[in-house]
Design an enzyme around this catalytic site. Structure first.
Site, PDB file in Angstrom:
ATOM      1  N   GLY A 250       0.815  -1.210   0.000  1.00  0.00           N
ATOM      2  CA  GLY A 250       0.000   0.000   0.000  1.00  0.00           C
ATOM      3  C   GLY A 250       0.848   1.258   0.000  1.00  0.00           C
ATOM      4  N   ASP A 251       1.953   1.236   0.741  1.00  0.00           N
ATOM      5  CA  ASP A 251       2.862   2.381   0.765  1.00  0.00           C
ATOM      6  C   ASP A 251       3.500   2.580  -0.611  1.00  0.00           C
ATOM      7  OD1 ASP A 251       2.316   2.210   3.519  1.00  0.00           O
ATOM      8  OD2 ASP A 251       4.054   0.904   3.814  1.00  0.00           O
TER       9      ASP A 251
END
Length: 300
Positions: A250-251
């Site tokens: 997600g990052d």
């Protein structure tokens, strides 16, 4: 310039055991040590994509020194505050038939350390981007995200926030440029059960009504949906591949989106690059390489 803040960075010690049993000595067959922390992950991927950025945060002890060393080895610019006492976290990720984690508490951050962070934030200028991502240590005020936005409120800064529950909900009134909940986080924040992409869009728009300009909703293997500030709804599927490690995916998506937006000033392009970066990290044991991101991006 892009800045990231990681309030509680870590070293993630990943150990693999064929069959873990409690109460006896277990021997690993593989061990790995990775950087941990959502803001740090964003900085690492941005650096790999050739986007100039600087990582802020707090570190302590010999583990904090190792975090800085690893970032330096990756070519990342880091300007961390060195705490006087304690140790930066070592989080243990045990992988066997089941996966278990032991996440450490982290060092105490004092008022004088917070003041030092604010001094560094003074360097941020109009037009810059500030990414605030991840949880808040118990020694920090739970309003720290809001406090930082208010402190910088007289500057024309694009705020990107990747956090959960109240941490995210409480900053919406300040109209952040981008937020990135996943489907489960969207359900938790709004206390709903989502059963379709139409419902994802419906509830994502509620976050826009509450103030967010752009809402990027990740859906793991199904891809992502972007609700942009112009009223557009952009969808892209994720590529197929073997998921080796979902931590940091997600990052990486956030970093890819930022890079794409800076390069082309186009939301569709930014979403495509975000999905490519997120997928590339998911298909890798560590955060993705630029080569892996490019491979996925250009096959889409």
């Amino acid at each position: 310039m892009i800045y990231t803040i990681t309030f509680n960075p870590s070293l993630d010690y990943v150990v693999k055991v064929k069959e873990f049993n409690t109460g006896i000595v277990n021997r690993t067959y593989k061990e790995q040590l990775f950087l941990g922390g959502k803001g740090i992950n964003v900085s690492v991927i941005l650096t790999k994509l050739g986007i100039n950025n600087k990582a802020f945060g707090f570190v302590a002890g010999f583990t904090g020194d190792e975090i800085r060393n690893k970032l330096n080895d990756l070519g990342c610019k880091a300007d961390f505050i060195k705490l006087k006492n304690g140790l930066s976290r070592i989080n243990v990720k045990l992988k066997s038939k089941e996966e278990s984690e032991i996440n450490a508490k982290g060092p105490e951050i004092k008022e004088e350390d917070i003041k030092e962070l604010y001094k560094k934030l003074d360097d941020i200028k109009d037009g810059d981007i500030l990414v605030m991502a991840g949880s808040i240590p118990s020694t920090l005020p739970q309003t720290i995200y809001e406090d930082i936005i208010k402190y910088l409120g007289n500057k024309k800064i694009k705020f990107i926030v990747d956090a959960t529950k109240e941490l995210l909900l409480n900053v919406l009134k300040y109209k952040p440029f981008l937020i990135k909940p996943n489907k489960c986080e969207l359900e938790e924040m709004l206390n709903v059960k989502i059963n379709s992409q139409d419902e994802i869009i419906k509830y994502g728009k509620k976050l826009q009504e509450m103030g967010a300009k752009n809402v990027l909703i990740s859906m793991a293997g199904e891809g992502a949906i972007l609700l942009d500030e112009n009223g557009g709804v952009i969808k892209h599927k994720a590529p197929k591949g073997e998921v080796k490690n979902s931590v940091g995916a997600g990052d990486s998506m956030v970093a890819g989106f930022i890079a794409g937006f800076i390069q082309e000033n186009n939301y569709d392009y930014a979403l495509k690059l975000g999905i490519a970066a997120g997928s590339a990290s998911a298909f890798s044991e560590d955060l993705a390489t630029k080569e892996k991101i490019d491979e996925i991006f250009f096959q889409k």
